[in-house]
Structures are given as structure tokens and as C-alpha cells.
Write an enzyme that holds these catalytic residues in place. Structure first.
Site, PDB file in Angstrom:
ATOM      1  N   ASP A   1       0.590  -1.186   0.113  1.00 30.58           N
ATOM      2  CA  ASP A   1      -0.026  -0.062  -0.064  1.00 30.58           C
ATOM      3  C   ASP A   1       0.839   1.263  -0.097  1.00 30.58           C
ATOM      4  O   ASP A   1       2.137   1.217   0.319  1.00 30.58           O
ATOM      5  CB  ASP A   1      -0.795   0.062   1.242  1.00 30.58           C
ATOM      6  CG  ASP A   1      -0.085   0.128   2.568  1.00 30.58           C
ATOM      7  OD1 ASP A   1       0.922  -0.995   2.478  1.00 30.58           O
ATOM      8  OD2 ASP A   1      -0.533   0.746   3.510  1.00 30.58           O
TER       9      ASP A   1
ATOM     10  N   GLU B   1       0.235  -1.321   5.688  1.00 26.24           N
ATOM     11  CA  GLU B   1       1.252  -1.032   6.621  1.00 26.24           C
ATOM     12  C   GLU B   1       1.031   0.391   7.079  1.00 26.24           C
ATOM     13  O   GLU B   1       1.075   0.734   8.246  1.00 26.24           O
ATOM     14  CB  GLU B   1       2.745  -0.847   5.759  1.00 26.24           C
ATOM     15  CG  GLU B   1       3.770  -0.915   6.758  1.00 26.24           C
ATOM     16  CD  GLU B   1       4.292   0.437   7.049  1.00 26.24           C
ATOM     17  OE1 GLU B   1       5.016   0.875   7.853  1.00 26.24           O
ATOM     18  OE2 GLU B   1       3.899   1.384   6.173  1.00 26.24           O
TER      19      GLU B   1
END
Ligand SMILES: [Zn+2]
Length: 473
Positions: free
Chosen positions: A72, A138
Site C-alpha cells: 500500500d 502498513e
């Protein structure tokens, strides 16, 4: 593998949507990429991906090496820039040796890690078995690393590719916990003849409660409590106290509503206090300032005893560095952040957060805050604990990276740890004994429009990664 090959893959990745929590397109891309390249690929129900490359001929005896990055990216854009992160490719330019996204985040955090993994997987380098692990979300709470099950990867050595300073090797990070204290209070009438004054501290720089905790910046909540504590002897009544915001941010502003007998005298003393703040923080936080004004009357104040307990506890609450690391010079080992205060409906909620690379020290710090607020009559709970990664200066992968760096570039890399969270801390909890290191190319302005990647640092990062992967055994 070359930095050109990594950059070409990264350019492709900038066209694939991958906002935290919406990683579907990049996850699908990785799974298809593995199939297209004839590589074994594992996924879990969270969306984590592990692409596996068999050992090269004659390298079957070498232990598995894990390379890890996150799928991400933080999606931020300039307010007036028309852009849809769910479908538009990231617009970037290459200028003056940097790859820059001027109006959005670039997503080199951590797209460059993904690109490096894929370039390595499809290269012809000769090495042992590789596992490339791509986690999700994350940036919003390390959900992928948190949910990952034991056995999702099997290697005992892991290289995390989510660092932002070329020339630095990271070997530790902080764990943390939030400690929240709640006071209950009744109210009593504002005394006859008392007037309301609103006190404000603002203009402080704030910052990240991990990275910036050692910068000596003003904590607006702490400073307001300090003033109110000294003001108590003049017969103050507390009506409201509001400051700070997120648990992981240093409080930039704070306001208090008080009722006092002589408002002009209180305002005058607050101005004098503001001058003290200006002098104390002249170097570390010069913008901090105070203001005060009388405001319309109010009927009810916090009962005196409760107000006294709240103000005293806040004035006594530690904020800042508790201990420095004895292994890594300049590394904050343990700290606490007095993050936020909110009042209403008979409750005063104080949010604090503690960090340490040593778990027992994290818990000691949280206990210290708990003990303080319990003494003052608050109810205290601990929330969202996450583990840290204690630096191991004798780590095998550290020795290897250090030697490789010296051989390639003729200088020694800096060995560091950070006083913030990395996914490595969570891995260590599930894969005990994992030997880890983190490095990456130089990125600037991450998480904000204007994020950029230094291309010269990418060359060095790629050379180091390739050499370490080849040398690892
Ligand atoms: Zn990252």
C-alpha cells in the site's frame, strides 16, 4: 538486476491503484505477475502475498532469504489538484536526479520496495531460495503484518525494503502502547463575582511522537497544565481543558476555560508565562505563543477537588525521552507522549502513548503513567500494544550488509535504529529469532504531495541489495 530495471517496474506500479485498505489491484497484479513468471505464490485471507523463487543451481544448501515490503501507499494530494487515487496513474517527472510527484504522493514508499523484489525475482542472479513478502495496509496500522500467520514465510533472515535513507542500515524499531486515563467529575456553580477567561497555547511545531520526541519541542498540553497548576493558588475554577489530537502526535495547541476572581491579573500572569515559554523554546520551538481573553459567563465548573486532581496529574505527567539506547548512539530507547485531553459529560479523558525498542521498558513506562493517573483517581486502560525490535549489533545479516557496503562504495554505512514502528517488530513476535535488517534508497517528503526518490541513491540501493542477496549463505 539493474536500477533501470527496478525503475521501469516502479513506473508500471505507479499506474496500479494501491491506497491502504484498497490494495486489491496491486495484490491481483502481484499474483498474476508470479503466474506469468512461473513462480510459486502464496496469499492469505488478509491480502499478504509471498512469491517464492527456488534456489539457483548449486545453491540449494543456502538458507532461504526473505525480502519484504508493503503493497500500500499513503494517498495524499494537493487540495486543488483533481485526482482519483482509485484509478488515475500517479503523475511524476524526472528532474535534477530525482523522480518527483509534484501534486500527489509518489508511492515510492514502498513501491520501490515492490519493484526491487520483482526485478530481483526475474533477474538471472545466482542465489539461494528467495521469498518475497508483500504486506498490506502498513501505513494505516500494519494490518497485514499484524494478521500474518506463523509459517506464511519460512526464511529465518529478512531484509525489509521500507527505509528512506540510503547509506543507513536499520537494525531496530520501537514498540508502543497507548495509555488512556479517564477522570469522572461532578460540577458546581461558578463562584459569584468570578469571570471566565479562555487561555490558549498554540503555534508549537508538534511532530511525530516517535521521530520528533527528542527534539525538545513544546507540548502545549503539558505547558497549559503547568500554568494552571501555578494559577490554582489564586482560586481558579476549571470549566474546560482541550488540547492535542492523535496519540502519535505531539500536542501543538491547547485551550483552557477557567473562572477567576481577577481576570486581568490572570491574563497578565499568562502573558508573563508566555514570555517564559518563548525564552525556553527559543531554539527548539520558536513559534509557540500564548493568548488570553475574557469570555461570556458560564454557570457550571468542574468540582474543585476533581479539577485539582486533573490539573495536578497533567502537570506531573512525564512527556519526552525517558532513556537513550546504550548500544546505538543517539537512539531514543524509551519515551512517553502526553498526547491529548478532552472534557465533556462529566469525563476528562487523557490520552498518552509510550514507545520503546525494549518491551519490558515500554511496559514500565506505561505502568509509570498508569500509576500516576491512578493516584490522582482516574481509571486507566492500555490500548493497542505493539512490539518493538531490539537492535542486535552482532546480527549476521548486519555484518554481511556492512561488509558488502564497504566493498561496493568504500565507506562504512551508518547503523541505526528508529524510535518509531516498523513491521519488523510484528514479525519478530511471530517468527522469534528472525534476523532482520532494513534499508532502502533515499526518499524525501514521504506521505505528502511532492514525495521524491533520489535516482543516484537507487543505483546504490540496487547494487547493495543484489550483492547481499548473492553473498548471503
Ligand atoms: Zn513505508
Amino acid at each position: 538486476m539493474t536500477s533501470e530495471s527496478v525503475l521501469e517496474i516502479f513506473k508500471t506500479i505507479t499506474t496500479i491503484p494501491r491506497e491502504s485498505g484498497h490494495e486489491g489491484p496491486i495484490t491481483a497484479y502481484l499474483v498474476k505477475w508470479a503466474a506469468d513468471h512461473g513462480l510459486k505464490c502464496k496469499t492469505d485471507s488478509t491480502g499478504n502475498v509471498n512469491i517464492i523463487r527456488k534456489a539457483s543451481r548449486g545453491k540449494g544448501h543456502i538458507p532461504t532469504l526473505v525480502l519484504q515490503c508493503h503493497q500500500d501507499m499513503v494517498c495524499e494530494k494537493k487540495a486543488d489538484f483533481e485526482f482519483d487515487f482509485s484509478k488515475d496513474p500517479i503523475p511524476y517527472v524526472i528532474e535534477d536526479g530525482w523522480m518527483v510527484a509534484k501534486d500527489t504522493t509518489l508511492g515510492a514508499d514502498d513501491g520501490i520496495g515492490i519493484a526491487a523484489c520483482l526485478a530481483l525475482l526475474e533477474s538471472d542472479i545466482s542465489c539461494g531460495r528467495l521469498e518475497c513478502v508483500f504486506t498490506i495496509s502498513e501505513e494505516t496500522g500494519m494490518d497485514g503484518a499484524e494478521a500474518m500467520k506463523q509459517g506464511f514465510f519460512s526464511g529465518k533472515t529478512l531484509i525489509n525494503l521500507d527505509s528512506e535513507d540510503e547509506g543507513q542500515l536499520f537494525i531496530g524499531c520501537a514498540g508502543g502502547v497507548n495509555t488512556v486515563a479517564t477522570f469522572s467529575y461532578g460540577t458546581e456553580p461558578v463562584k459569584p463575582g468570578y469571570s471566565c477567561v479562555k487561555l490558549v497555547i498554540d503555534g508549537a511545531q508538534g511532530g511525530h511522537s516517535g521521530d520528533d520526541i527528542d527534539k525538545g519541542r513544546a507540548n502545549a498540553v503539558q505547558q497549559m497544565a503547568r500554568f494552571l497548576y501555578t494559577e490554582k493558588k489564586h482560586g481558579l475554577q476549571l470549566l474546560d481543558f482541550k488540547g492535542g489530537n492523535k496519540p502519535n502526535a505531539i500536542a501543538r495547541d491547547c485551550s483552557a476555560l477557567v473562572a477567576v476572581k481577577d481576570p486581568d491579573a490572570t491574563i497578565e500572569r499568562f502573558k508573563v508565562f508566555g514570555a517564559f515559554l518563548k525564552a525556553e523554546f527559543a531554539t527548539s520551538d520558536p513559534g509557540v505563543c500564548v493568548s488570553a481573553k475574557t469570555v461570556g459567563s458560564s454557570a457550571q465548573a468542574v468540582k474543585a477537588r476533581a479539577a485539582g486532581r486533573i490539573i495536578s496529574a497533567l502537570a506531573a505527567c512525564p512527556h519526552g525521552v525517558e532513556a537513550m539506547s546504550q548500544d546505538i548512539s543517539g537512539l531514543v530507547e524509551t519515551s512517553s507522549n502526553l498526547a491529548a485531553v478532552r472534557m465533556g459529560d462529566g469525563k476528562c479523558v487523557v490520552t498518552t502513548s509510550q514507545r520503546s525498542s525494549v518491551m519490558s521498558a515500554r511496559d514500565m513506562m506505561a505502568q509509570k503513567i498508569e500509576a500516576l493517573f491512578t493516584c490522582a483517581g482516574a481509571k486507566v486502560v492500555h490500548k493497542f500494544p505493539y512490539p518493538g525490535w531490539k537492535p542486535d549489533v552482532n546480527s549476521h545479516i548486519l555484518q554481511l550488509c556492512r561488509e558488502s557496503y564497504k566493498k561496493l562504495f568504500g565507506t562504512a554505512p551508518l547503523v541505526k535504529a528508529i524510535h518509531a514502528g516498523l513491521e519488523c517488530g510484528l514479525f519478530l513476535e511471530k517468527f522469534p529469532g528472525l534476523d532482520m535488517i532494513s534499508f532502502g534508497p533515499t526518499l524525501r517528503g514521504v506521505h505528502a504531495p511532492g514525495e521524491k526518490l533520489e535516482l543516484a541513491s537507487l543505483d546504490k540501493f540496487v547494487a547493495l541489495l543484489e550483492d547481499v542477496v548473492c553473498q548471503f549463505e
